[in-house]
Design a protein around this motif. Structure first.
Motif, PDB file in Angstrom:
ATOM      1  N   SER A 123       1.019  -1.020  -0.032  1.00 14.73           N
ATOM      2  CA  SER A 123      -0.195  -0.083  -0.011  1.00 14.73           C
ATOM      3  C   SER A 123       0.792   1.378   0.219  1.00 14.73           C
ATOM      4  O   SER A 123       2.064   1.162   0.121  1.00 14.73           O
ATOM      5  N   ALA A 124       0.107   2.448  -0.291  1.00 13.37           N
ATOM      6  CA  ALA A 124       0.981   3.517  -0.386  1.00 13.37           C
ATOM      7  C   ALA A 124       0.818   4.636   0.833  1.00 13.37           C
ATOM      8  O   ALA A 124       0.001   4.319   1.570  1.00 13.37           O
ATOM      9  N   HIS A 125       1.722   5.669   0.904  1.00 13.99           N
ATOM     10  CA  HIS A 125       1.514   6.454   2.163  1.00 13.99           C
ATOM     11  C   HIS A 125       0.382   6.978   2.055  1.00 13.99           C
ATOM     12  O   HIS A 125      -0.090   7.320   3.336  1.00 13.99           O
ATOM     13  N   ALA A 126      -0.532   7.241   1.056  1.00 17.04           N
ATOM     14  CA  ALA A 126      -1.558   7.906   1.028  1.00 17.04           C
ATOM     15  C   ALA A 126      -2.593   7.340   1.498  1.00 17.04           C
ATOM     16  O   ALA A 126      -3.610   7.767   2.161  1.00 17.04           O
ATOM     17  N   ASP A 156       6.313   3.246   7.585  1.00 11.46           N
ATOM     18  CA  ASP A 156       7.227   4.415   7.756  1.00 11.46           C
ATOM     19  C   ASP A 156       6.672   5.702   7.471  1.00 11.46           C
ATOM     20  O   ASP A 156       7.294   6.573   7.185  1.00 11.46           O
ATOM     21  N   THR A 157       5.491   5.776   7.397  1.00 12.35           N
ATOM     22  CA  THR A 157       4.729   7.227   7.238  1.00 12.35           C
ATOM     23  C   THR A 157       5.031   8.242   8.520  1.00 12.35           C
ATOM     24  O   THR A 157       5.122   9.141   8.218  1.00 12.35           O
ATOM     25  N   PHE A 158       4.949   7.691   9.627  1.00 12.26           N
ATOM     26  CA  PHE A 158       5.298   8.549  10.636  1.00 12.26           C
ATOM     27  C   PHE A 158       6.387   8.048  11.447  1.00 12.26           C
ATOM     28  O   PHE A 158       7.585   8.327  11.167  1.00 12.26           O
ATOM     29  N   ASP A 173      10.428   2.166   3.134  1.00 17.11           N
ATOM     30  CA  ASP A 173      10.510   3.018   1.845  1.00 17.11           C
ATOM     31  C   ASP A 173      11.453   4.152   2.032  1.00 17.11           C
ATOM     32  O   ASP A 173      11.232   5.109   1.249  1.00 17.11           O
ATOM     33  N   SER A 174      12.105   4.530   3.246  1.00 17.91           N
ATOM     34  CA  SER A 174      12.881   5.553   3.643  1.00 17.91           C
ATOM     35  C   SER A 174      13.745   5.262   4.432  1.00 17.91           C
ATOM     36  O   SER A 174      13.910   4.325   5.030  1.00 17.91           O
ATOM     37  N   GLY A 175      14.917   6.240   4.521  1.00 23.17           N
ATOM     38  CA  GLY A 175      15.886   6.262   5.480  1.00 23.17           C
ATOM     39  C   GLY A 175      17.141   5.265   5.162  1.00 23.17           C
ATOM     40  O   GLY A 175      17.070   4.998   3.976  1.00 23.17           O
ATOM     41  N   SER A 208      12.884   1.946  -2.367  1.00 27.85           N
ATOM     42  CA  SER A 208      13.247   3.267  -2.474  1.00 27.85           C
ATOM     43  C   SER A 208      14.645   3.442  -3.299  1.00 27.85           C
ATOM     44  O   SER A 208      15.661   3.362  -2.782  1.00 27.85           O
ATOM     45  N   THR A 213      12.516   2.358 -10.385  1.00 22.36           N
ATOM     46  CA  THR A 213      13.120   3.135 -11.417  1.00 22.36           C
ATOM     47  C   THR A 213      14.407   2.766 -11.994  1.00 22.36           C
ATOM     48  O   THR A 213      14.677   2.789 -13.113  1.00 22.36           O
TER      49      THR A 213
END
Lengths: 447, 447
Positions: B196-199, B227-229, B252-254, B281, B303
């Motif tokens: 699922s996405a952050h949205a 990782d949203t918050f 997905d981050s960091g 990421s 990508t």
């Protein structure tokens, strides 16, 4: 007609399914498309693809074939499939004009509607914008580097066959004069041109036979490829066969600049003073710029254009910035992920110019800031409504859209005062225009 | 059904037109596809796309819409248009097996027929091979770097919407286990997955609400984005809601490696010892390799895969190597252009292995050399006939083709003895296997 709805990541559907079951799928939302940064060395981006999105939107529905496939995966409920069967986008879309320039955090597209209406478009919208804008962005630099000499897009063979057609369109938007791609001519009315390949020369017993056949078929105005064997002999033969009215010669190998000088001298000595010289062979904006003082009359650009130069994807993301909460009021939202935090709240964007029409800043104001540029400020709104309640407001022909976008791009570049833009500037990573988020920030800028 | 014939450069048509008027368009020809070099840092290429060419060939004809457009350009004679109207490819195509590896000058495709029959296919053949093989080539490196951990192709949003589907296919050929792209699932039967996405998280009043909705809809086996918050709070909440049977979490981050260690420790402490950790990421083969010692269970790659890493086009060219002369005999031909000279004459290619099955050389023999590998030599022929007199000999399903190509690729890599292939090798530009052009050269190699 084929649908475009399955050019979509699976998770868009499972998210809608889960949101429907939780009763929040119809919360009103605002999504924005923006890029966090420009690629290294780029000082602006050129926005392209929104016209293709309008076309794709018309076919964004789920037909029987699509639904049969989705059902066969066993991953979706009948409730979701019924929703998809009736799906038509019914929200609003605003966007920067095609051909407009953009910077990091420019909100180039704003999509409003319910969550399930909007999120379904994410993959397709990003696919189109990331591809088309990547090509427009590098293509714009090539046109700048060419300093008025015409550029032909001829990269079809280096990219996916459908991407090639979209690449021709993106290149036309930033000023490429023509394309080699027939389908781009058919769909978008872009002028289609061509010369000939080495295989054509090799097919004949002699190079002179090949030149004779081409001139006989296409007239003296054709462009002859002169580097299959020996360029000097080829030029003698070309002018002897076509006469001094020979349209052009193409050089596709070796040291293009030096060769162009020799070719020019020989053509002039042969009386073919109006015969143009076109260069091809792995050109990019740097090589084109380096060739500026050599006697070339045009460039055929392929690989480096259609693959976006070193940056084949623009980096656009599609983020939820505002949504209805459980009490029915709109609320700004943002994720806080490390290095990927987003700016909450929907925004309006303006290009602010000084009295001489030179761009000074990209002003991006949050809707809930209550700020608006005063009438005395030369601030052009950048977002235009293109889709209202699902209805596409743009009924121009494909070519009219491209022509309009070319004018928009030219104007945007004029405002950026690129007269002194050396194509190699920007290696410092500095974008051309500051992006400011309040009127006060804008004012501080001028001090 | 839509035709594929206009995914073609205009000059293919004008060359045929001129050759017809000169009476040489029906000379028998052999064209070969090869690359002059591999991109920097690459030690082998992975061949993909020929299966898509077989599909495209079936639709390579000019229908009324196509002919109307061509006529409207005013550039073509009625004789040419009549020829195109009746056009079906009637020649032969041989090619390396899909999934096979290749090196500079490997003759990966050989197309035989008349000039006008063959040259018309140039643009489309190159578009497909240059795109698909670019992705397969970088994808193969990513699979090597992942050392058995499953990789998901999820780059659709970064490339042209149709290219995305072909990219999923190319990735599957070199070992990607699944894709996010629905159309790739529909057309090619590739397993489709998603998280699922952050949205989705932001849509809900709280992150816990979002997790509850997803688990309710998709089951505890789903993959939650944490990782949203704040990741620590998200993990507590995720395991509380889904229980210790939670399928997976996605980061997905960091700093992915360090974060994975902390996430693993926390999951284990919560009793969710079987919950997998997936990283996404901007991954490429180097980052994947660098993550090998961190507790990750799979990678989602976007990508850098679908844009071919740093090399979005493979560099394949389509060259005339042999043609009938005016006396009706076949003759080897080659252009001599500076830095772009070609090797004349049609060729056969063999992968030569030693007694242990380890690849030792790519043996490429000119047909007119009269040389053949002796029976004692472990030399596998690399070219297989796929199209005979225009008839496609391959009737396998799309998924059967992909499965076969995966086996071919695995075998080719085994022969290359990649056990000691550090993903960072090859920075010296050295290809993995020498390409030799005679039996004597091959013999000298073993000394």
């Amino acid at each position: 007609m084929a649908t475009t709805s399955l050019y979509t990541d699976l998770y868009e559907l499972t998210m809608i399914q889960a949101a429907r079951e939780a009763g929040v799928a119809d919360r009103r939302c605002v999504f924005e498309v923006f890029t966090r940064s420009l690629p290294d060395g780029r000082r602006y981006g050129a926005f392209a693809g929104i016209g293709r999105i309008l076309d794709a939107l018309a076919d964004f529905r789920f037909d029987e074939t699509d639904l049969d496939f989705l059902r066969s995966t066993g991953q979706f409920t009948e409730d979701l499939l019924a929703y998809l069967e009736g799906y038509r986008f019914e929200g609003n879309i605003e966007a920067y004009a095609e051909g407009e320039v953009f910077f990091p955090n420019s909100p180039v597209v704003r999509i409003e509607g319910t969550f399930e209406q909007c999120v379904l478009l994410e993959t397709l919208v990003l696919s189109i914008l990331n591809h088309d804008s990547a090509i427009a962005s590098v293509g714009s630099r090539m046109i700048q580097a060419a300093q008025g000499r015409p550029c032909i897009e001829m990269g079809s063979r280096r990219v996916h066959e459908h991407a090639a057609v979209a690449a021709s369109r993106a290149a036309a938007i930033v000023g490429f004069s023509s394309t080699s791609n027939l389908e781009a001519g058919r769909i978008y009315d872009i002028p289609v041109v061509g010369t000939s390949a080495h295989a054509f020369t090799l097919l004949f017993d002699t190079e002179a036979d090949a030149f004779r056949a081409q001139v006989h078929s296409l007239g003296a105005g054709t462009s002859l490829l002169v580097d299959t064997f020996d360029i000097r002999e080829a030029l003698d033969s070309a002018v002897e066969i076509a006469g001094p009215d020979l349209g052009a010669v193409r050089i596709d190998s070796g040291n293009l600049g030096q060769t162009a000088r020799e070719v020019r001298a020989q053509l002039d000595a042969l009386g073919a003073t109006d015969t143009r010289i076109t260069a091809t062979s792995d050109l990019d904006e740097y090589r084109v710029f380096d060739l500026r003082d050599y006697p070339l009359d045009g460039y055929g650009i392929g690989t480096r254009l259609v693959t976006g130069g070193d940056h084949p994807a623009q980096g656009f993301v599609f983020k939820l910035v505002e949504r209805e909460n459980s009490s029915g009021t709109m609320e700004a939202v943002a994720k806080k992920s490390a290095q990927k935090a987003t700016i909450a709240g929907s925004k309006r964007a303006y290009r602010v110019c000084d009295a001489n029409g030179a761009a000074r800043a990209e002003l991006v104001l949050a809707d809930d800031s209550g700020e608006q540029p005063s009438a005395s400020l030369n601030a052009r709104p950048l977002l235009t409504r293109l889709v209202e309640n699902g209805e596409v407001l743009d009924s121009r022909s494909q070519w009219e859209r491209i022509e309009k976008a070319r004018r928009v791009h030219e104007r945007a570049l004029e405002e950026l005062s690129l007269a002194d833009l050396h194509i190699r500037t920007g290696q410092d990573g500095a974008v051309l225009l500051p992006v400011v988020h309040s009127l006060q920030e804008l004012q501080e800028l001028s001090h």
